[in-house]
Design a protein around this motif. Structure first.
Motif, PDB file in Angstrom:
ATOM      1  N   GLU A   1       0.873  -1.704   0.032  1.00 32.24           N
ATOM      2  CA  GLU A   1      -0.014   0.000   0.324  1.00 32.24           C
ATOM      3  C   GLU A   1       0.833   1.395   0.413  1.00 32.24           C
ATOM      4  O   GLU A   1       0.682   2.206   0.040  1.00 32.24           O
ATOM      5  CB  GLU A   1      -0.730  -0.307   1.606  1.00 32.24           C
ATOM      6  N   GLY A   2       1.889   1.126   0.091  1.00 33.85           N
ATOM      7  CA  GLY A   2       3.025   2.441  -0.366  1.00 33.85           C
ATOM      8  C   GLY A   2       3.035   3.122   0.923  1.00 33.85           C
ATOM      9  O   GLY A   2       3.556   4.558   1.200  1.00 33.85           O
ATOM     10  N   PHE A   3       3.083   1.944   2.067  1.00 37.02           N
ATOM     11  CA  PHE A   3       3.391   3.347   3.347  1.00 37.02           C
ATOM     12  C   PHE A   3       4.582   3.281   4.485  1.00 37.02           C
ATOM     13  O   PHE A   3       5.823   2.244   3.373  1.00 37.02           O
ATOM     14  CB  PHE A   3       2.801   2.163   4.344  1.00 37.02           C
TER      15      PHE A   3
ATOM     16  N   LYS B   1      21.620   2.331   2.689  1.00 36.90           N
ATOM     17  CA  LYS B   1      21.764   1.836   1.441  1.00 36.90           C
ATOM     18  C   LYS B   1      20.358   0.936   1.509  1.00 36.90           C
ATOM     19  O   LYS B   1      19.729   0.422   0.157  1.00 36.90           O
ATOM     20  CB  LYS B   1      22.950   1.564   0.780  1.00 36.90           C
ATOM     21  N   ARG B   2      20.865  -0.368   2.003  1.00 34.52           N
ATOM     22  CA  ARG B   2      19.861  -1.593   1.855  1.00 34.52           C
ATOM     23  C   ARG B   2      19.076  -1.614   2.214  1.00 34.52           C
ATOM     24  O   ARG B   2      17.811  -1.612   1.511  1.00 34.52           O
ATOM     25  CB  ARG B   2      20.837  -2.797   2.846  1.00 34.52           C
ATOM     26  N   ILE B   3      18.319  -0.228   3.513  1.00 31.63           N
ATOM     27  CA  ILE B   3      17.613  -0.444   4.239  1.00 31.63           C
ATOM     28  C   ILE B   3      16.737   0.421   3.175  1.00 31.63           C
ATOM     29  O   ILE B   3      15.193   0.407   2.320  1.00 31.63           O
ATOM     30  CB  ILE B   3      17.100   0.788   5.316  1.00 31.63           C
ATOM     31  N   LYS B   4      17.044   1.458   2.264  1.00 31.48           N
ATOM     32  CA  LYS B   4      15.960   2.050   1.389  1.00 31.48           C
ATOM     33  C   LYS B   4      16.258   1.258  -0.138  1.00 31.48           C
ATOM     34  O   LYS B   4      14.441   1.456  -0.006  1.00 31.48           O
ATOM     35  CB  LYS B   4      17.147   3.763   1.174  1.00 31.48           C
ATOM     36  N   THR B   5      16.823   0.580  -0.447  1.00 34.67           N
ATOM     37  CA  THR B   5      16.709  -0.265  -1.282  1.00 34.67           C
ATOM     38  C   THR B   5      15.501  -0.888  -0.990  1.00 34.67           C
ATOM     39  O   THR B   5      14.705  -1.415  -2.142  1.00 34.67           O
ATOM     40  CB  THR B   5      18.048  -0.410  -1.939  1.00 34.67           C
ATOM     41  N   ARG B   6      15.215  -2.117  -0.125  1.00 37.28           N
ATOM     42  CA  ARG B   6      14.468  -2.730   0.795  1.00 37.28           C
ATOM     43  C   ARG B   6      13.179  -1.843   0.504  1.00 37.28           C
ATOM     44  O   ARG B   6      11.999  -2.007  -0.067  1.00 37.28           O
ATOM     45  CB  ARG B   6      14.670  -3.392   1.623  1.00 37.28           C
ATOM     46  N   LEU B   7      12.776  -0.740   1.054  1.00 37.65           N
ATOM     47  CA  LEU B   7      11.526  -0.358   1.478  1.00 37.65           C
ATOM     48  C   LEU B   7      11.567   0.397   0.060  1.00 37.65           C
ATOM     49  O   LEU B   7      10.026   0.831   0.116  1.00 37.65           O
ATOM     50  CB  LEU B   7      11.577   0.908   2.213  1.00 37.65           C
ATOM     51  N   PHE B   8      11.445   0.826  -1.068  1.00 36.29           N
ATOM     52  CA  PHE B   8      11.412   1.453  -2.080  1.00 36.29           C
ATOM     53  C   PHE B   8      10.673   0.528  -3.645  1.00 36.29           C
ATOM     54  O   PHE B   8      10.610   0.924  -3.851  1.00 36.29           O
ATOM     55  CB  PHE B   8      12.279   2.801  -2.921  1.00 36.29           C
ATOM     56  N   ALA B   9      11.896  -0.660  -2.853  1.00 36.06           N
ATOM     57  CA  ALA B   9      11.734  -1.943  -3.710  1.00 36.06           C
ATOM     58  C   ALA B   9       9.999  -2.044  -4.561  1.00 36.06           C
ATOM     59  O   ALA B   9       9.420  -2.468  -5.908  1.00 36.06           O
ATOM     60  CB  ALA B   9      11.556  -3.151  -3.288  1.00 36.06           C
ATOM     61  N   ALA B  10       8.994  -1.878  -3.585  1.00 29.94           N
ATOM     62  CA  ALA B  10       7.831  -1.928  -3.625  1.00 29.94           C
ATOM     63  C   ALA B  10       7.317  -0.730  -4.473  1.00 29.94           C
ATOM     64  O   ALA B  10       5.778  -0.981  -5.248  1.00 29.94           O
ATOM     65  CB  ALA B  10       6.798  -1.561  -2.489  1.00 29.94           C
ATOM     66  N   LYS B  11       7.732   0.394  -4.843  1.00 27.11           N
ATOM     67  CA  LYS B  11       7.694   1.187  -5.763  1.00 27.11           C
ATOM     68  C   LYS B  11       6.888   0.740  -6.868  1.00 27.11           C
ATOM     69  O   LYS B  11       6.705   1.524  -8.023  1.00 27.11           O
ATOM     70  CB  LYS B  11       8.319   2.361  -5.100  1.00 27.11           C
ATOM     71  N   SER B  12       8.213   0.142  -7.459  1.00 31.27           N
ATOM     72  CA  SER B  12       8.151  -0.436  -8.837  1.00 31.27           C
ATOM     73  C   SER B  12       7.168  -1.453  -9.311  1.00 31.27           C
ATOM     74  O   SER B  12       6.745  -1.870 -10.418  1.00 31.27           O
ATOM     75  CB  SER B  12       9.582  -1.436  -8.989  1.00 31.27           C
TER      76      SER B  12
END
Length: 801
Positions: free
Chosen positions: A321-323, A740-751
């Motif tokens: 849901e993009g939270f 960097k790893r956390i940001k990559t994980r959390l923004f992966a769903a935006k794709s």
């Protein structure tokens, strides 16, 4: 120097600083073991058992005269321990001595509870000590990230001085020292100083405004407690609480490390949230009656089932849901508070009920339960993980039944509880699979199917296969994950096209194939090869034609198992004969082996985690160099493109570390298509310079020359004068890599663009919302109610007659 230890406290600062010291000391011992001894689970196992054993021993005995003496002994023994691990090879024969030194170092923790348990109510004592301990954990990681091994050298002594000043009630001097240190942090690194200052201010504010309560307060005693709740039953509850807290910590850390990326920052967040739950339990324990505690225990049993079953789905839904990251942290803290806080209620509650003189007795029981949980965890995770959570819930059920005592609902709850545990146990695999599928769907992977999923002491290992269609007929990709982090991918070609290229094809060619081929061609004979890491087993195939024997050193057996089961068509390990796999920490293996190698390959992930950061630095490269034969080659990836315009990048810092260790090296800069953007280093000693023309010839032969450029050690285009090498004295790369790893994980769903059809709700609806299951459940509930009421009616009839 003499302290009046029986003097009544006027503030809680000594409780906080003592907990702070224990947190700093325990973390310093852990990092010492990681750096100098072993990164395997054996180190953690050794630390926890030795620490708990020392606390239990010191609570039960008076071998050390007072708290000050025990503190002094502790800090002296710690530095003996540090000197010993730094100078002694990490052989298993030294582990008993390490155990003894850690055991002695933990003695003041037991002495602390014996001393202050006489003058401070148990809930206040545990609350503030735990807060200080949590603060110590946070500061420890921040200091280690900033100063590396220097933290281990100096932080325990600094925290020791704080405890002494707080005991003397010389708070001005203590605050002055703290202020100087904080100012130094701010001068060195702004965020570190600000975070530390704010956190410390909050703790000191609490310590100055909340004073200890008297030891005995009538309001704390529950007059309605059942007389039948004997000492044996109280002991059983405390022991179960200690046992289950260990299993619960494993579950919380494992699940959320996967959800928000398993690195030191996320593990710190999870651990802090988990331990804050302790403080919540301690703070409310005196306000709960035993009657209310029984109701809470029943609700907790059901709540824990819901959390254990659905936590990954809840996180998946939030991601889909993009939270934001804040919502995931809220889920983490709520889950932790609702789980660990329950178990921390009992220790201070029972001490208040029985009197503060029972603190050593009950605290020992909890520690024995926790030690039993560690031992159980060690054997069950390595052999039969299936029983881990059923045992947890059976122990929780037993705890609730003891609390209910002779309540009329005890046997009905036993009946219902066993029924729920049976359902959970028999469907454990299906529940886990559905939650895991939903998690990867929420990250944007289409129609995933789980090929392998297991957990070890180090990782959760998943291999999934994705499909273009929801009927899972047309394969898209096969992907391996460590703790939810992608590390090996194979994209299936469209029908009619054949290819064996994977995400590691280019990487392993330059890292393993090229140096092995070059060395073989130069020397005219097959080589003795060592691969550090390489759990995908892909590099074995790359060096096989040029190797007389290859040794792979991998720390996690589950990674090897997943590669053998799911990637044999790629790594072709079953077709090779000239290799062996050793399950060990790379650093410990190199320190203990007597063998030397022609080629050592570092097939280990980027230094974004503590384990890998300890293997990508100047000190480790010195160790590697010592294990090379004359003329041997060391092959390392810079984990990115080395660019002099970015001197603080990981690639440049790895290169600088190699530069300071090896007299000769050759850098291959893959700077553009079709090679990608990464760098590789081939390093050797003075007697065997890397020949530029021979490397170029091999690249031409293999059609890999396009998109590359080359640098030597003294090349003016690769200026390293302003680059700081990765070293044990600076682990800042951990912080940047963690973020960097956390940001990559959390923004992966935006794709993700497709709508998710979650498997977990569909599974629950299919399996549990059907006439058969609902009918069976109705029968079970009816029987439980019958058990509750029928015996009572019969007893009343007998009395009438």
């Amino acid at each position: 120097m003499v302290f009046n230890e029986e003097k009544k406290l006027t503030n809680t600062l000594p409780l906080v600083t003592s907990g702070f010291y224990f947190g700093i000391l325990q973390t310093a011992i852990y990092f010492s073991i990681e750096v100098f001894v072993t990164a395997t689970f054996a180190g953690y196992f050794l630390l926890i058992l030795a620490w708990m054993g020392g606390v239990i021993f010191s609570i039960k005995t008076d071998i050390v005269e007072d708290f000050f003496s025990s503190l002094t002994l502790s800090i002296i023994v710690f530095y003996i321990f540090l000197l010993f691990v730094a100078l002694t090879p990490p052989q298993p024969v030294v582990y008993p001595l390490l155990f003894l030194l850690i055991f002695i170092s933990s003695i003041p923790a037991g002495k602390f509870f014996r001393l202050y348990g006489k003058s401070v109510s148990s809930d206040v004592l545990f609350f503030h000590e735990n807060n200080g301990f949590v603060f110590g954990l946070v500061v420890s990681l921040l200091l280690f990230v900033k100063f590396g091994i220097l933290f281990v050298y100096f932080a325990p002594l600094f925290s020791f001085c704080l405890v002494l000043l707080s005991i003397k009630e010389r708070n001005n001097e203590g605050l002055g020292i703290i202020l100087l240190v904080i100012l130094f942090f701010i001068w060195q690194h702004y965020w570190l100083g600000v975070i530390t200052f704010i956190s410390l201010y909050i703790f000191l504010l609490i310590s100055k405004t909340i004073f200890p309560k008297p030891v005995e307060l009538p309001s704390l005693l529950d007059e309605n407690v059942d007389a039948e709740l004997s000492n044996n039953k109280l002991k059983a509850i405390i022991m179960i609480a200690g046992f289950n807290l260990i299993l619960l910590q494993y579950f919380i850390v494992r699940e959320f490390s996967t959800i928000i990326s398993a690195n030191e920052l996320s593990i710190l967040l999870v651990s802090v949230a988990y331990m804050i739950g302790f403080s919540v339990g301690y703070s409310i324990s005196s306000h709960l009656t035993f009657s209310f505690l029984k109701i809470i225990s029943v609700a907790t049993f059901v709540l824990h089932l819901v959390i254990f079953i659905g936590i990954k789905f809840f996180a998946s839904y939030l991601l889909s849901e993009g939270f934001s990251f804040e919502m995931l942290l809220l889920l983490l803290f709520v889950s932790s508070l609702l789980t660990s806080s329950f178990y921390s209620i009992f220790l201070p509650k029972f001490i208040q009920f029985k009197g503060n003189h029972t603190l050593p007795f009950f605290y020992n029981i909890e520690l024995i339960g926790a030690a039993s949980g560690i031992i159980f965890f060690f054997f069950i995770v390595s052999s039969a993980q299936y029983f881990l959570f059923p045992v947890y819930f059976l122990m929780l059920l037993l705890l609730v039944l003891i609390l209910l005592n002779k309540n009329k609902w005890a046997f009905p709850f036993l009946f219902l509880g066993l029924y729920l545990i049976g359902i959970f146990t028999s469907n454990q695999k299906e529940i886990t699979t559905a939650g895991t599928i939903d998690y990867y769907q929420s990250l944007g992977y289409s129609n995933p199917k789980i090929l392998f999923s297991d957990n070890s002491f180090y990782h959760s290992v998943d291999v999934i296969q994705t499909y273009y269609d929801r009927f899972q007929k047309i394969k898209q990709s096969k992907i391996s994950f460590l703790n939810g982090q992608k590390y090996f991918v194979y994209d299936y070609p469209f029908p009619g096209i054949t290819t064996e290229e994977t995400s590691l094809s280019e990487f392993t060619y330059f890292l393993a194939n090229l140096p092995a081929h070059y060395k073989f061609k130069r020397d005219g004979k097959k080589q003795r090869v060592l691969i550090l890491g390489g759990g995908s087993l892909y590099s074995i195939n790359r060096v096989a034609p040029y190797s007389v024997k290859t040794t792979v050193v991998e720390i996690d057996p589950k990674v090897i198992e997943s590669s053998k089961k799911c990637w044999s068509e790629i790594n072709q390990h079953n077709r090779l004969q000239n290799y062996e796999i050793i399950i060990d920490d790379a650093k410990r293996y190199l320190k203990t082996t007597n063998e030397h190698f022609d080629l050592i390959i570092m097939d280990i992930s980027a230094p974004y985690y503590l384990g890998s950061a300890l293997l990508h630095n100047k000190e480790f490269f010195e160790l590697v160099k010592s294990k090379l034969k004359p003329g041997g080659i060391f092959s390392e990836s810079t984990q990115g493109r080395p660019d002099p315009h970015f001197p603080s990048s990981t690639a440049m810092r790895i290169l600088k570390a190699v530069h300071e260790v090896f007299p000769n090296y050759f850098v291959i800069d893959c700077k553009m298509a079709p090679r990608g953007k990464r760098g590789f280093i081939m390093a050797s000693d003075h007697n065997a310079p890397i020949l530029f023309n021979d490397i170029v010839e091999l690249l031409k032969q293999d059609r890999k020359l396009a998109g590359t450029s080359f640098y030597g050690k003294n090349d003016a285009d690769m200026n390293l004068s302003h680059v700081k090498p990765l070293s044990l004295y600076s682990m800042e790369n951990l912080w940047n890599g963690n973020l960097k790893r956390i940001k990559t994980r959390l923004f992966a769903a935006k794709s993700r663009t497709n709508h998710i059809e979650f498997c977990f709700p569909a599974y629950l609806k299919r399996e549990y919302l059907n006439p058969y299951f609902l009918g069976l459940t109705l029968i079970i509930i009816s029987l439980a109610i019958t058990i509750r009421y029928l015996p009572q009616k019969r007893i009343s009839k007998k009395k009438e007659t």
